[in-house]
Write a protein that holds these residues in place. Sequence first.
Motif, short mmCIF file in Angstrom:
data_model
loop_
_atom_site.label_atom_id
_atom_site.label_comp_id
_atom_site.label_asym_id
_atom_site.label_seq_id
_atom_site.Cartn_x
_atom_site.Cartn_y
_atom_site.Cartn_z
N GLU A 363 0.31 -1.31 0.09
CA GLU A 363 0.36 -0.20 -0.13
C GLU A 363 0.98 1.46 -0.21
O GLU A 363 0.72 2.44 -0.49
CB GLU A 363 -0.87 0.38 1.37
N VAL A 396 0.91 6.83 9.33
CA VAL A 396 0.45 7.05 8.55
C VAL A 396 1.11 6.40 7.19
O VAL A 396 2.30 6.00 7.75
CB VAL A 396 0.89 8.58 7.89
N THR A 397 0.83 6.58 6.02
CA THR A 397 1.01 5.39 4.59
C THR A 397 1.17 6.41 3.58
O THR A 397 0.23 7.66 3.30
CB THR A 397 0.11 4.49 4.37
N HIS A 410 2.59 11.34 -1.13
CA HIS A 410 1.62 12.04 -1.10
C HIS A 410 0.73 10.71 -0.30
O HIS A 410 0.93 9.68 0.79
CB HIS A 410 0.58 11.24 -1.37
N PRO A 411 0.49 11.64 1.30
CA PRO A 411 -0.19 10.43 2.49
C PRO A 411 -1.75 10.21 2.45
O PRO A 411 -2.68 10.94 2.08
CB PRO A 411 -0.46 11.73 4.04
N LEU A 412 -1.98 8.97 2.44
CA LEU A 412 -3.27 8.09 2.54
C LEU A 412 -4.54 8.12 3.03
O LEU A 412 -5.30 8.67 3.12
CB LEU A 412 -2.74 6.36 1.84
N ASP A 413 -3.66 7.64 4.25
CA ASP A 413 -4.64 7.80 5.42
C ASP A 413 -3.73 7.85 6.84
O ASP A 413 -2.58 7.56 6.95
CB ASP A 413 -5.22 6.65 5.25
N SER A 414 -4.01 8.06 8.12
CA SER A 414 -3.34 7.85 8.47
C SER A 414 -4.13 8.41 10.26
O SER A 414 -5.65 7.31 9.85
CB SER A 414 -2.48 9.95 9.17
N ARG A 415 -4.06 7.53 11.42
CA ARG A 415 -4.11 7.45 12.53
C ARG A 415 -3.37 8.09 14.04
O ARG A 415 -2.43 7.82 13.55
CB ARG A 415 -3.95 5.56 12.84
N THR A 440 -8.71 17.48 14.65
CA THR A 440 -8.95 17.26 13.10
C THR A 440 -8.06 17.74 12.31
O THR A 440 -7.75 17.94 10.60
CB THR A 440 -10.59 18.46 13.00
N SER A 443 -4.63 15.43 11.09
CA SER A 443 -4.48 14.76 10.56
C SER A 443 -5.74 15.60 9.28
O SER A 443 -4.64 14.62 8.16
CB SER A 443 -6.32 14.40 10.92
#
Length: 505
Positions: A363, A396-397, A410-415, A440, A443
Amino acid sequence: MLWAGRMRLGTFGIILMLLHTSAACKFGPFPYSFTGIVCRMTKPAALLLNQETAQVIQAAFRNARFPNITGERSMRLLGKVAYGLTNIQVNDLSIEQSEVELKEDDAIHIAIKNVTAFFKGTLTYGYAGAWFLQLFHSVDFEIQSSIDLQININLMCQKDQVAADASDCYLTFHKLTLHLQGDKEPGWLKQLFTDFISFTLKLVLKREVCREINSLAQVLANFVHDLAENFVQDEDIRLDISLASVPLIKANYLESHHKGLVLYKNNSNVFSDSVFSPSLLTESRMLYFWLSEHILSSLASAAFLDKRLVLNIRGEKLQALFEMEDTEVQRKVVQMIFQGTSYNDSVAKVWSLAHPQISLEPEGTVVKSLVAVEVSIFPAGEEPLMVLYMEKEIMVTIQATYEEKKLILHPLDSRIEFKVFKCTADPSGSDPSIRNFLQTVISVVGIPEVISRIEQALTSLMNSKGLDLFEIKNPEIITKKGYVIVQLDFSFPNHLLLDFLGKSL
């Protein structure tokens, strides 16, 4: 990383970087276990680079130092005729064709066809005839030649880096014509000296030109190694690009394997569990780089130890961070945190508290880090005041691309998980609006802002090493479990090899 970027050095230079034999190097029983970086150059790239061979050969002819040629011969009825050719130099040279062939498990065979070279100098001859008659004379001469060259480059590994042997060099003469004082018509004098000196002249030309080609191959090999080392070094952080195993020479590609250990100041890590296999790379693109997960993780750790993972945000950047949306909740939280202080009198500091953990997955690149954020205000006439402090674990991916000579992340998703939260506007931590708002902000704006800064810094660093000088075509950055592959096609601006040859020779 071993970008292929700035190294437009012709067939000799680039191939020498990629190939090494194991004659003077010792490798362990497991051929790829210590491999952190792999370079693969396919046949189309070798053919493209071979187009630059003409400049290397021209430099070899131009820089060859031809000795004076002397000789003597007895002629019936004429006595002894002695001659000497001095001040020999190349006046003009052109190359019609150059070909390269990869011989599997052998060498690089380069055929240079129809080299037309004009040599000039001075011919001095003396004639001691019968009855003690003597004649001595000097005339300018020009030699027109047509030559084929066959160069077989054998490559050796010495002290874990390349050493080239191009002494297996052959010159075949199709024409060798001597002109005296510009006279192109045949005459007995020209014929006499052509017969005398042709054989000796051929030997001298072969010896001196091949010697210069061999010397130039060594210079290029050292230059490429030094250039690559410089590319993968920034201040106290660098990569060990010494060979990790015997390289491969196949009919369709060349491949070299490098340790890629991260060296920071006087410290280095140990790596002996590589997942590399030649089958992981294809042959459809011109150039491939394979990098292990271990390298990226070690680079991140070195950057942390070197205190590079620190970011200060102020002014308009800070305003954009906290005013991403114009709502009543946003205005209220900003007022509570900054206490009416302007953004120009405030600063947000972001830094990593521990070594970032990096893992490579299909990913993308997954980055996990414990990060601290501190917001301070500087009210006029008062002491600085820290109004917000928080520690959070972020995962973060990221997917990376290279477009228009810029690295794009490109950051895809983060926790995000808060570990510590302190705010002067809410000492008890009972107001959820502040924490929710900051969640918010981090992120939606904070993580992209930090990644953008890293993106700019890495692009600037790579360009400072000359990557932007390359014409990189359709690059792809592909992440897999435990490794990343960079594959691309390329071409070169015309001046790089000429600049190098001009400065080095």
